[in-house]
Design a protein around this motif. Structure first.
Motif, PDB file in Angstrom:
ATOM      1  N   VAL A  79     -30.584  85.079   4.847  1.00 24.79           N
ATOM      2  CA  VAL A  79     -32.162  85.418   5.397  1.00 24.79           C
ATOM      3  C   VAL A  79     -32.313  86.652   4.706  1.00 24.79           C
ATOM      4  O   VAL A  79     -31.576  87.658   4.827  1.00 24.79           O
ATOM      5  N   LYS A  80     -33.618  86.920   4.053  1.00 23.69           N
ATOM      6  CA  LYS A  80     -34.080  88.256   3.402  1.00 23.69           C
ATOM      7  C   LYS A  80     -35.254  88.424   3.929  1.00 23.69           C
ATOM      8  O   LYS A  80     -36.004  87.392   3.856  1.00 23.69           O
ATOM      9  N   PHE A  81     -35.433  89.686   4.219  1.00 25.80           N
ATOM     10  CA  PHE A  81     -36.866  90.228   4.634  1.00 25.80           C
ATOM     11  C   PHE A  81     -37.447  90.868   3.123  1.00 25.80           C
ATOM     12  O   PHE A  81     -36.793  91.868   2.556  1.00 25.80           O
ATOM     13  N   ILE A  82     -38.684  90.530   3.049  1.00 22.64           N
ATOM     14  CA  ILE A  82     -39.389  91.197   1.735  1.00 22.64           C
ATOM     15  C   ILE A  82     -40.530  91.798   2.284  1.00 22.64           C
ATOM     16  O   ILE A  82     -41.294  91.329   3.029  1.00 22.64           O
ATOM     17  N   PHE A  83     -40.739  93.327   2.041  1.00 21.62           N
ATOM     18  CA  PHE A  83     -41.895  93.970   2.324  1.00 21.62           C
ATOM     19  C   PHE A  83     -42.516  94.189   0.945  1.00 21.62           C
ATOM     20  O   PHE A  83     -42.134  95.117   0.279  1.00 21.62           O
ATOM     21  N   ASP A  84     -43.659  93.391   1.024  1.00 18.21           N
ATOM     22  CA  ASP A  84     -44.417  93.605  -0.156  1.00 18.21           C
ATOM     23  C   ASP A  84     -45.608  94.345  -0.287  1.00 18.21           C
ATOM     24  O   ASP A  84     -46.730  94.453   0.496  1.00 18.21           O
ATOM     25  N   GLN A  85     -45.630  95.718  -0.881  1.00 13.28           N
ATOM     26  CA  GLN A  85     -46.664  96.577  -0.674  1.00 13.28           C
ATOM     27  C   GLN A  85     -47.757  96.477  -1.587  1.00 13.28           C
ATOM     28  O   GLN A  85     -49.004  96.743  -0.993  1.00 13.28           O
ATOM     29  N   SER A  86     -47.953  95.435  -2.504  1.00 15.13           N
ATOM     30  CA  SER A  86     -49.031  95.051  -3.218  1.00 15.13           C
ATOM     31  C   SER A  86     -49.912  94.279  -2.326  1.00 15.13           C
ATOM     32  O   SER A  86     -51.101  94.446  -2.291  1.00 15.13           O
ATOM     33  N   GLU A  87     -49.353  93.385  -1.488  1.00 17.38           N
ATOM     34  CA  GLU A  87     -50.126  92.286  -0.720  1.00 17.38           C
ATOM     35  C   GLU A  87     -50.107  92.715   0.656  1.00 17.38           C
ATOM     36  O   GLU A  87     -50.784  92.172   1.583  1.00 17.38           O
ATOM     37  N   GLN A  88     -49.325  93.940   1.124  1.00 20.69           N
ATOM     38  CA  GLN A  88     -49.351  94.395   2.436  1.00 20.69           C
ATOM     39  C   GLN A  88     -48.920  93.659   3.447  1.00 20.69           C
ATOM     40  O   GLN A  88     -49.362  93.273   4.467  1.00 20.69           O
ATOM     41  N   CYS A  89     -47.895  92.519   2.944  1.00 23.79           N
ATOM     42  CA  CYS A  89     -47.480  91.617   3.895  1.00 23.79           C
ATOM     43  C   CYS A  89     -45.971  91.894   3.990  1.00 23.79           C
ATOM     44  O   CYS A  89     -45.141  92.200   2.958  1.00 23.79           O
ATOM     45  N   ILE A  90     -45.568  91.141   5.132  1.00 25.27           N
ATOM     46  CA  ILE A  90     -43.756  90.963   5.036  1.00 25.27           C
ATOM     47  C   ILE A  90     -43.492  89.537   5.168  1.00 25.27           C
ATOM     48  O   ILE A  90     -44.135  88.517   5.524  1.00 25.27           O
ATOM     49  N   TYR A  91     -42.569  89.250   4.454  1.00 23.41           N
ATOM     50  CA  TYR A  91     -42.057  87.728   4.009  1.00 23.41           C
ATOM     51  C   TYR A  91     -40.641  87.763   4.878  1.00 23.41           C
ATOM     52  O   TYR A  91     -39.913  88.655   4.612  1.00 23.41           O
ATOM     53  N   ARG A  92     -40.201  86.414   5.077  1.00 20.71           N
ATOM     54  CA  ARG A  92     -38.699  86.176   5.518  1.00 20.71           C
ATOM     55  C   ARG A  92     -38.584  85.029   4.390  1.00 20.71           C
ATOM     56  O   ARG A  92     -39.044  83.823   4.555  1.00 20.71           O
ATOM     57  N   LYS A  93     -37.429  85.412   3.566  1.00 17.18           N
ATOM     58  CA  LYS A  93     -36.968  84.211   2.861  1.00 17.18           C
ATOM     59  C   LYS A  93     -35.756  83.563   3.106  1.00 17.18           C
ATOM     60  O   LYS A  93     -34.677  84.384   3.413  1.00 17.18           O
ATOM     61  N   GLN A  94     -35.847  82.400   3.577  1.00 19.33           N
ATOM     62  CA  GLN A  94     -34.524  81.619   3.896  1.00 19.33           C
ATOM     63  C   GLN A  94     -34.158  80.547   2.833  1.00 19.33           C
ATOM     64  O   GLN A  94     -33.712  80.992   1.622  1.00 19.33           O
ATOM     65  N   VAL A  95     -34.645  79.455   2.852  1.00 19.49           N
ATOM     66  CA  VAL A  95     -34.636  78.273   1.915  1.00 19.49           C
ATOM     67  C   VAL A  95     -36.271  78.406   1.162  1.00 19.49           C
ATOM     68  O   VAL A  95     -36.216  78.524   0.194  1.00 19.49           O
ATOM     69  N   PHE A  96     -37.118  78.632   2.123  1.00 20.86           N
ATOM     70  CA  PHE A  96     -38.434  78.818   1.575  1.00 20.86           C
ATOM     71  C   PHE A  96     -38.797  80.176   2.174  1.00 20.86           C
ATOM     72  O   PHE A  96     -38.425  80.774   2.988  1.00 20.86           O
ATOM     73  N   THR A  97     -40.111  80.620   1.404  1.00 20.35           N
ATOM     74  CA  THR A  97     -40.461  82.028   1.704  1.00 20.35           C
ATOM     75  C   THR A  97     -41.711  81.801   3.000  1.00 20.35           C
ATOM     76  O   THR A  97     -42.379  80.998   2.587  1.00 20.35           O
ATOM     77  N   LYS A  98     -41.550  82.617   3.804  1.00 26.17           N
ATOM     78  CA  LYS A  98     -42.448  82.424   4.966  1.00 26.17           C
ATOM     79  C   LYS A  98     -43.311  83.596   5.255  1.00 26.17           C
ATOM     80  O   LYS A  98     -42.518  84.584   5.464  1.00 26.17           O
ATOM     81  N   LYS A  99     -44.494  83.634   5.324  1.00 25.72           N
ATOM     82  CA  LYS A  99     -45.118  84.985   5.380  1.00 25.72           C
ATOM     83  C   LYS A  99     -45.248  85.379   6.887  1.00 25.72           C
ATOM     84  O   LYS A  99     -45.499  84.453   7.929  1.00 25.72           O
ATOM     85  N   LEU A 100     -44.854  86.555   7.344  1.00 27.60           N
ATOM     86  CA  LEU A 100     -44.446  86.652   8.937  1.00 27.60           C
ATOM     87  C   LEU A 100     -45.757  87.623   9.483  1.00 27.60           C
ATOM     88  O   LEU A 100     -46.112  87.166  10.418  1.00 27.60           O
TER      89      LEU A 100
END
Length: 174
Positions: A79-100
């Motif tokens: 499980v990986k958390f991605i903090f994307d500053q360009s889109e101002q969103c937080i994602y959780r990537k497991q098998v698929f990427t999900k916008k949190l």
């Protein structure tokens, strides 16, 4: 192993990512190895010494043990958390990427469980309904306090700085 390696923290351009459960990988592989070694021991030593039903129970426990650790290996560790500053969103990537959530919806707090505590993120309006653990467990020991200070300095502060959330409230709870 330092904190950035323990969490596989990476900062590249407009993106910060880390894996909160990555430090369990080495331990988990060790337990899986022990489970693999246990199978021939169960088959060779205990097959003749146990009744058929007891042997089936022991084999069933071994199978559950291995399935539990394989589940952790494939579904909890990566499980990986991605903090994307360009889109101002937080994602959780497991098998698929999900916008949190979006950055402005995020809050963080300390959650306590079984004598330990850990850092958690969630949406401001329903943070206690659905939240996501972003650190390992900490306790009151000196070694744990040192690991927590390193986590705050090297992982949490850069993430909160990128999101634009002030650091004060959760720290004052400890």
């Amino acid at each position: 192993m330092n904190t950035t390696d323990r969490y596989r923290f990476s900062r590249s351009g407009n993106e910060i990512s880390f894996m909160p459960n990555y430090h369990f990988l080495r331990t988990l592989v060790g337990w899986l190895g022990l489970g693999i070694i246990a199978l021939p021991v169960i088959l060779y030593f205990f097959r003749g010494k146990m009744s058929g039903d007891n042997f089936k129970i022991a084999l069933g426990i071994w199978i559950l043990y291995m399935l539990y650790f394989l589940f952790d290996l494939f579904f909890r560790i990566p499980v990986k958390f991605i903090f994307d500053q360009s889109e101002q969103c937080i994602y959780r990537k497991q098998v698929f990427t999900k916008k949190l959530m979006k950055f402005e919806e995020m809050t963080y707090f300390i959650s306590e469980d079984n004598g330990g505590y850990f850092y958690v993120i969630g949406k401001k309006r329903n943070q206690f309904v659905k939240s996501y653990r972003i650190s390992n467990y900490f306790s009151g020991s000196k070694a744990s306090e040192k690991r927590e200070e390193e986590y705050i300095r090297e992982i949490l502060c850069p993430v909160l700085e990128a999101v634009g959330v002030p650091f004060g409230p959760a720290e004052s709870n400890r």
